[in-house]
Scaffold this motif. Structure first.
Motif, PDB file in Angstrom:
ATOM      1  N   ALA A   1       0.725  -1.216  -0.067  1.00 33.97           N
ATOM      2  CA  ALA A   1       0.120  -0.058   0.089  1.00 33.97           C
ATOM      3  C   ALA A   1       0.964   1.279  -0.074  1.00 33.97           C
ATOM      4  CB  ALA A   1      -1.014  -0.033   1.107  1.00 33.97           C
ATOM      5  N   LEU A   2       1.958   1.440   0.536  1.00 34.31           N
ATOM      6  CA  LEU A   2       2.745   2.397   0.862  1.00 34.31           C
ATOM      7  C   LEU A   2       3.424   2.736  -0.607  1.00 34.31           C
ATOM      8  CD1 LEU A   2       4.492   4.607   2.348  1.00 34.31           C
ATOM      9  CD2 LEU A   2       6.043   2.851   2.842  1.00 34.31           C
ATOM     10  N   LEU A   3       3.986   1.491  -1.223  1.00 40.43           N
ATOM     11  CA  LEU A   3       4.416   1.664  -2.361  1.00 40.43           C
ATOM     12  C   LEU A   3       3.518   1.992  -3.795  1.00 40.43           C
ATOM     13  CD1 LEU A   3       7.240  -1.303  -1.954  1.00 40.43           C
ATOM     14  CD2 LEU A   3       7.422   1.155  -1.716  1.00 40.43           C
ATOM     15  N   ALA A   4       2.551   1.812  -3.505  1.00 39.26           N
ATOM     16  CA  ALA A   4       1.535   2.200  -4.601  1.00 39.26           C
ATOM     17  C   ALA A   4       1.540   3.830  -4.926  1.00 39.26           C
ATOM     18  CB  ALA A   4       0.259   1.850  -4.084  1.00 39.26           C
ATOM     19  N   SER A   5       1.351   4.130  -6.230  1.00 42.50           N
ATOM     20  CA  SER A   5       1.228   5.616  -6.494  1.00 42.50           C
ATOM     21  C   SER A   5       0.307   6.286  -5.609  1.00 42.50           C
ATOM     22  CB  SER A   5       0.998   5.680  -7.933  1.00 42.50           C
ATOM     23  OG  SER A   5       1.903   4.890  -8.766  1.00 42.50           O
ATOM     24  N   VAL A   6       0.752   7.547  -5.424  1.00 44.36           N
ATOM     25  CA  VAL A   6      -0.220   8.395  -4.574  1.00 44.36           C
ATOM     26  C   VAL A   6      -1.333   8.773  -5.634  1.00 44.36           C
ATOM     27  CG1 VAL A   6      -0.407  10.719  -3.532  1.00 44.36           C
ATOM     28  CG2 VAL A   6       1.588   9.390  -3.236  1.00 44.36           C
ATOM     29  N   THR A   7      -2.717   8.661  -5.223  1.00 44.21           N
ATOM     30  CA  THR A   7      -3.874   8.866  -6.042  1.00 44.21           C
ATOM     31  C   THR A   7      -4.157  10.440  -6.186  1.00 44.21           C
ATOM     32  OG1 THR A   7      -5.440   8.950  -4.127  1.00 44.21           O
ATOM     33  CG2 THR A   7      -4.888   6.694  -5.111  1.00 44.21           C
ATOM     34  N   GLU A   8      -4.813  10.750  -7.151  1.00 46.47           N
ATOM     35  CA  GLU A   8      -5.027  12.154  -7.298  1.00 46.47           C
ATOM     36  C   GLU A   8      -5.885  12.810  -6.176  1.00 46.47           C
ATOM     37  OE1 GLU A   8      -7.456  12.789 -11.031  1.00 46.47           O
ATOM     38  OE2 GLU A   8      -5.859  12.116 -12.088  1.00 46.47           O
ATOM     39  N   GLU A   9      -6.573  11.818  -5.159  1.00 47.12           N
ATOM     40  CA  GLU A   9      -7.568  12.214  -4.185  1.00 47.12           C
ATOM     41  C   GLU A   9      -6.250  12.385  -3.066  1.00 47.12           C
ATOM     42  OE1 GLU A   9      -8.189   9.323  -5.921  1.00 47.12           O
ATOM     43  OE2 GLU A   9      -9.954  10.071  -6.851  1.00 47.12           O
TER      44      GLU A   9
ATOM     45  N   THR B   1      -3.126  13.228  -3.580  1.00 45.75           N
ATOM     46  CA  THR B   1      -2.198  14.421  -3.785  1.00 45.75           C
ATOM     47  C   THR B   1      -3.270  15.940  -3.625  1.00 45.75           C
ATOM     48  OG1 THR B   1      -1.365  13.521  -5.388  1.00 45.75           O
ATOM     49  CG2 THR B   1      -1.237  15.919  -5.547  1.00 45.75           C
ATOM     50  N   ALA B   2      -4.632  15.898  -3.736  1.00 39.67           N
ATOM     51  CA  ALA B   2      -5.600  16.997  -3.464  1.00 39.67           C
ATOM     52  C   ALA B   2      -5.686  17.229  -2.060  1.00 39.67           C
ATOM     53  CB  ALA B   2      -6.921  16.444  -3.934  1.00 39.67           C
ATOM     54  N   ALA B   3      -5.478  16.083  -1.189  1.00 42.50           N
ATOM     55  CA  ALA B   3      -5.335  16.183   0.389  1.00 42.50           C
ATOM     56  C   ALA B   3      -4.220  16.545   0.681  1.00 42.50           C
ATOM     57  CB  ALA B   3      -6.186  14.930   0.845  1.00 42.50           C
ATOM     58  N   GLY B   4      -3.364  16.817   0.189  1.00 42.48           N
ATOM     59  CA  GLY B   4      -1.964  17.122   0.566  1.00 42.48           C
ATOM     60  C   GLY B   4      -0.866  16.161   0.870  1.00 42.48           C
ATOM     61  N   LEU B   5      -1.154  14.848   0.428  1.00 42.33           N
ATOM     62  CA  LEU B   5      -0.414  13.826   0.745  1.00 42.33           C
ATOM     63  C   LEU B   5       0.459  13.662  -0.539  1.00 42.33           C
ATOM     64  CD1 LEU B   5      -3.040  11.230   2.018  1.00 42.33           C
ATOM     65  CD2 LEU B   5      -1.506  12.527   3.506  1.00 42.33           C
ATOM     66  N   SER B   6       1.794  13.143  -0.139  1.00 42.39           N
ATOM     67  CA  SER B   6       2.811  12.782  -1.057  1.00 42.39           C
ATOM     68  C   SER B   6       3.612  11.833  -0.438  1.00 42.39           C
ATOM     69  CB  SER B   6       3.706  14.184  -1.248  1.00 42.39           C
ATOM     70  OG  SER B   6       4.484  14.720  -0.319  1.00 42.39           O
ATOM     71  N   THR B   7       4.801  11.357  -1.437  1.00 46.26           N
ATOM     72  CA  THR B   7       5.622  10.410  -0.963  1.00 46.26           C
ATOM     73  C   THR B   7       7.045  10.776  -1.761  1.00 46.26           C
ATOM     74  OG1 THR B   7       6.258   7.977  -0.875  1.00 46.26           O
ATOM     75  CG2 THR B   7       5.274   9.021  -2.903  1.00 46.26           C
ATOM     76  N   LEU B   8       7.957  10.376  -0.931  1.00 44.56           N
ATOM     77  CA  LEU B   8       9.329  10.647  -1.407  1.00 44.56           C
ATOM     78  C   LEU B   8      10.038   8.960  -1.707  1.00 44.56           C
ATOM     79  CD1 LEU B   8      10.831  13.025   1.047  1.00 44.56           C
ATOM     80  CD2 LEU B   8      10.330  13.266  -1.078  1.00 44.56           C
ATOM     81  N   ILE B   9       9.134   8.083  -2.029  1.00 49.03           N
ATOM     82  CA  ILE B   9       9.683   6.963  -2.148  1.00 49.03           C
ATOM     83  C   ILE B   9       9.794   6.940  -3.974  1.00 49.03           C
ATOM     84  CG2 ILE B   9       9.099   4.355  -2.214  1.00 49.03           C
ATOM     85  CD1 ILE B   9       8.108   4.861   0.563  1.00 49.03           C
ATOM     86  N   PRO B  10      10.657   6.637  -4.337  1.00 52.50           N
ATOM     87  CA  PRO B  10      10.912   6.547  -5.812  1.00 52.50           C
ATOM     88  C   PRO B  10      10.028   5.802  -6.645  1.00 52.50           C
ATOM     89  CG  PRO B  10      13.069   6.447  -5.049  1.00 52.50           C
ATOM     90  CD  PRO B  10      12.072   6.128  -3.998  1.00 52.50           C
ATOM     91  N   PRO B  11       9.149   6.227  -7.899  1.00 54.36           N
ATOM     92  CA  PRO B  11       8.324   5.516  -8.399  1.00 54.36           C
ATOM     93  C   PRO B  11       8.919   4.249  -9.034  1.00 54.36           C
ATOM     94  CG  PRO B  11       8.363   7.724  -9.275  1.00 54.36           C
ATOM     95  CD  PRO B  11       9.309   7.624  -8.248  1.00 54.36           C
TER      96      PRO B  11
END
Length: 86
Positions: free
Chosen positions: A14-22, A24-34
């Motif tokens: 779940a952590l390694l899955a891409s960040v969804t548009e929702e 991102t809109a909620a201000g969530l992001s990740t620094l784990i490389p795609p």
């Protein structure tokens, strides 16, 4: 919140899955490389039952300083949400 019955693999996938548009809109992001994938995650036994060993693909190593500490922390904080993991 402590996650009860999920496996280390489930929470890390779940952590390694891409960040969804929702997200991102909620201000969530990740620094784990795609493209980073989970090669293995194993929970210790006996006296080491509170430990999880994680092996990620080489893409994870693409994170440069200072973001590497935050990316590492994302993995650690995710796994330590599992019941009994410290």
């Amino acid at each position: 919140a402590v996650v009860g019955t999920l496996s280390p693999e489930a929470v890390l996938d779940a952590l390694l899955a891409s960040v969804t548009e929702e997200e991102t809109a909620a201000g969530l992001s990740t620094l784990i490389p795609p493209g980073t994938t989970l090669l293995s995650a194993s929970r210790g036994e006996g006296d080491d039952a509170d430990l999880v060993t994680v092996d990620l693909s080489e893409e994870f190593q693409r994170v440069g300083a200072p973001n590497n500490l935050t990316a590492f922390a994302q993995v650690v904080f995710t796994v330590t949400q599992l019941r009994g993991v410290e």
